[in-house]
Write an enzyme that holds these catalytic residues in place. Structure first.
Site, PDB file in Angstrom:
ATOM      1  N   TRP A 181       0.836  -1.204   0.000  1.00  0.00           N
ATOM      2  CA  TRP A 181       0.000   0.000   0.000  1.00  0.00           C
ATOM      3  C   TRP A 181       0.870   1.254   0.000  1.00  0.00           C
ATOM      4  O   TRP A 181       0.534   2.254  -0.637  1.00  0.00           O
ATOM      5  CB  TRP A 181      -0.902   0.023   1.240  1.00  0.00           C
ATOM      6  N   HIS A 182       1.998   1.209   0.698  1.00  0.00           N
ATOM      7  CA  HIS A 182       2.856   2.385   0.773  1.00  0.00           C
ATOM      8  C   HIS A 182       3.558   2.681  -0.539  1.00  0.00           C
ATOM      9  O   HIS A 182       3.935   3.829  -0.784  1.00  0.00           O
ATOM     10  CB  HIS A 182       3.905   2.207   1.876  1.00  0.00           C
ATOM     11  N   GLY A 183       3.762   1.681  -1.364  1.00  0.00           N
ATOM     12  CA  GLY A 183       4.451   1.954  -2.618  1.00  0.00           C
ATOM     13  C   GLY A 183       4.524   0.734  -3.506  1.00  0.00           C
ATOM     14  O   GLY A 183       4.598  -0.403  -3.031  1.00  0.00           O
TER      15      GLY A 183
END
Length: 616
Positions: free
Chosen positions: A404-406
């Site tokens: 989700w962060h990257g």
């Protein structure tokens, strides 16, 4: 002249988004608050409609044409919620829910994971597909000229946050936690509320929507606490985050090989403070601004560097995301009940993706080995099945949280390491001191052997860290053997907090090295940065240079130490001085605020730094 003035106000300038640290934002908020105060006690629909349009304008000033994506999410999810609620049968409800989830996730994946999926496809099939922005192509056709770049897909600011809020809305309607909002402007206000729109906290529908219909109220104490949160956030962002980043951390991460091992290590630990101050600073300001308008956002941070283990850290860090992942990912995967088909599907999918992107089979070997170990344990030990399956689902949740962060595998590594940290702690806490000492001794011997045989910086770092843990564990074991009863709970807690902070900091090596990069090159650059920093930190140190380094970076070191001391102040004391400030007479509060703002702006850098979590 007047036309130019209004053109500057309403035109989108990519180089000058509305940031909380800008004067323009506070001029904008002053006007908004003045109008809001005039209509705040009137009908809630008028108030909510006004704030919806204000929020859309705020997002436009931050993201330009991507405002259309936000408006699409608003309209689609408003009607999707109504359709789900009106369905008579469970089958039709589930079908419409799945359609809603697919549309939201497809929109998010297109903008956030296009490079990730193209890279994976090219590596797997040997193809040479390139990115093509269909939305930019459509926009150019409508405009009749090439305005937008079709060869790059830009990430809309805050798309993850308002997509997750949209999912929580339709999921909560499906679960009958809430009824759908009757008016699209009320719903639009919920989804776009500008203080938390672009970087959270993630607002859950069942907790925020009831506030839509409450009359405006701002008491004397609430006003003071709101001002405190705003000032607190300012200080965190400008003094601790921006100053440390611009004057030290960014320079080291851009070229780690130009700096010594101690400098790389200091940069890594400073980044832990920087990212906390940046993100929690944004949250503090958002909470304060929302409170001034009578709305309450959820707590997003609870002194995370006081956590004694990795699991507790994630109950304190980005709390709104952790709870969202728990309710909408961890529990649907099976939670602590069972390992579902989704549990194994996620693990094997991520293992395959890791192999494809990295070219290394070891990622799959590690993940599959962990899965096999827990699966076999669950089979031979039915009594522990609940605990074992919950560990697998925790690992999955952290892996997906990393993605989700990257959209790069360095974020997968970061999420995986945090998941492993949770699993190790769950193993650790159930062992007595003798088994703990034996386990750490074995791991220390393994790292010592690897270091002697291969002499690699990574093994050296691991040997020093694990060896330190072994010394502490061994001392406690000897104390027990000598008949001592363990009464130093506070010392034990501090030791656990220190080790957790070190662990979390080193996982951030992968988090930071992949941030702020073009997705097309993120994987390779992130890996090279992480590898170079490990080589520098684990390489040979010239200790004679440390005094001169300390002198050169004394301001950074002082800020780091002060920041950590303030962070570790007991929560009760923090509540006391927060309340003390809030209850000061207005003239005293005004003078205090002016002094704080003056001091904070002495640390202002030439270029205002965007908040780190804007990119997520």
């Amino acid at each position: 002249m007047i036309l130019e003035f209004f053109k500057d106000i309403f035109a989108f300038d990519e180089g000058s988004p509305l940031l909380f640290t800008q004067f323009y934002f506070w001029a904008f908020f002053t006007v908004v608050f003045a109008v809001f105060a005039a209509i705040g006690r009137s009908k809630t629909l008028l108030r909510n409609t006004f704030l919806f349009f204000v929020s859309v304008f705020f997002y436009y000033k931050t993201s330009g044409i991507f405002t259309l994506i936000l408006l699409f999410a608003t309209v689609f999810n408003f009607f999707c919620g109504k359709i789900i609620h009106s369905c008579k049968s469970e089958g039709s409800k589930k079908f419409n829910l799945i359609c809603g989830l697919l549309v939201n996730l497809a929109t998010l994946c297109y903008f956030k994971y296009a490079y990730f999926l193209i890279d994976m496809t090219n590596n797997l099939l040997g193809t040479s597909f390139r990115i093509f922005d269909a939305f930019a192509f459509l926009g150019n056709n409508i405009a009749g000229e090439n305005i937008f770049d079709t060869e790059n897909i830009l990430l809309p600011v805050g798309i993850s946050f308002f997509t997750f809020q949209s999912i929580s809305y339709i999921m909560d309607i499906y679960r009958k936690r809430i009824d759908p909002v009757s008016n699209i402007f009320d719903f639009g206000f919920y989804l776009t509320f500008f203080p938390q729109l672009v970087a959270g906290p993630i607002v859950r529908a069942n907790t925020f929507i009831p506030q839509l219909y409450k009359p405006f109220f701002l008491g004397r104490r609430q006003f003071g606490i709101a001002v405190f949160w705003i000032l607190n956030g300012f200080a965190k962002k400008i003094i601790l985050s921006d100053y440390i980043a611009v004057n030290f951390v960014d320079r080291v991460f851009e070229n780690p090989t130009m700096y010594s091992g101690p400098e790389n290590l200091l940069a890594l630990f400073s980044y832990s403070l920087q990212v906390y101050a940046d993100f929690s600073g944004y949250t503090d300001i958002a909470i304060g601004v929302a409170m001034l308008m009578g709305f309450y956002l959820p707590q997003n941070f609870n002194s995370p560097y006081k956590a004694p283990n990795a699991g507790n850290f994630w109950k304190r860090w980005h709390i709104s995301l952790s709870r969202w992942l728990q309710d909408y990912l961890y529990i649907p995967l099976g939670g602590n009940r069972e390992a579902s088909f989704g549990t194994y599907a996620v693990i094997f999918s991520i293992a395959a993706i890791g192999v494809i992107l990295s070219g290394s089979i070891w990622i799959a070997v590690i993940l599959v080995s962990i899965t096999a170990y827990f699966t076999i344990r669950a089979y031979v030990s039915p009594d522990n099945k609940k605990e074992i399956t919950s560990n697998l689902n925790r690992l999955n949740t952290m892996l997906l949280g990393g993605i989700w962060h990257g959209a790069s595998w360095n974020f997968m590594i970061w999420g995986g390491l945090n998941g492993l940290g949770m699993l190790v702690f769950n193993f650790w806490k159930k062992r007595d001191i003798y088994k703990k000492t034996l386990a750490v001794m074995i791991v220390t011997i393994i790292f010592l052997t690897l270091q002697v045989l291969f002499d690699q910086p990574l093994f050296k770092i691991g040997l020093i860290w694990i060896g330190t843990i072994f010394i502490g564990t061994f001392i406690r074991m000897i104390y027990n053997l000598c008949g001592g009863k363990w009464k130093f709970s506070k010392l034990e807690y501090c030791w656990a907090v220190l080790q957790t902070f070190v662990f979390i900091t080193f996982t951030r090596l992968f988090f930071r090295s992949g941030s702020n990069l073009d997705p097309a090159e993120a994987n390779q650059v992130a890996w090279d940065t992480a590898k170079n920093m490990v080589n520098q930190i684990g390489g040979k140190w010239d200790f004679s240079l440390i005094p001169s380094m300390a002198d050169a970076y004394k301001n950074i070191i002082i800020l780091f130490v002060l920041g950590m001391i303030i962070h570790w102040i007991p929560s009760k004391l923090k509540r006391r001085y927060r309340l003390w400030f809030a209850l000061q007479p207005i003239p005293v509060m005004v003078v205090t605020t002016c002094i704080i703002v003056f001091v904070v702006y002495q640390f202002m850098t030439a270029d205002l730094q965007k908040f780190i979590y804007f990119q997520f």
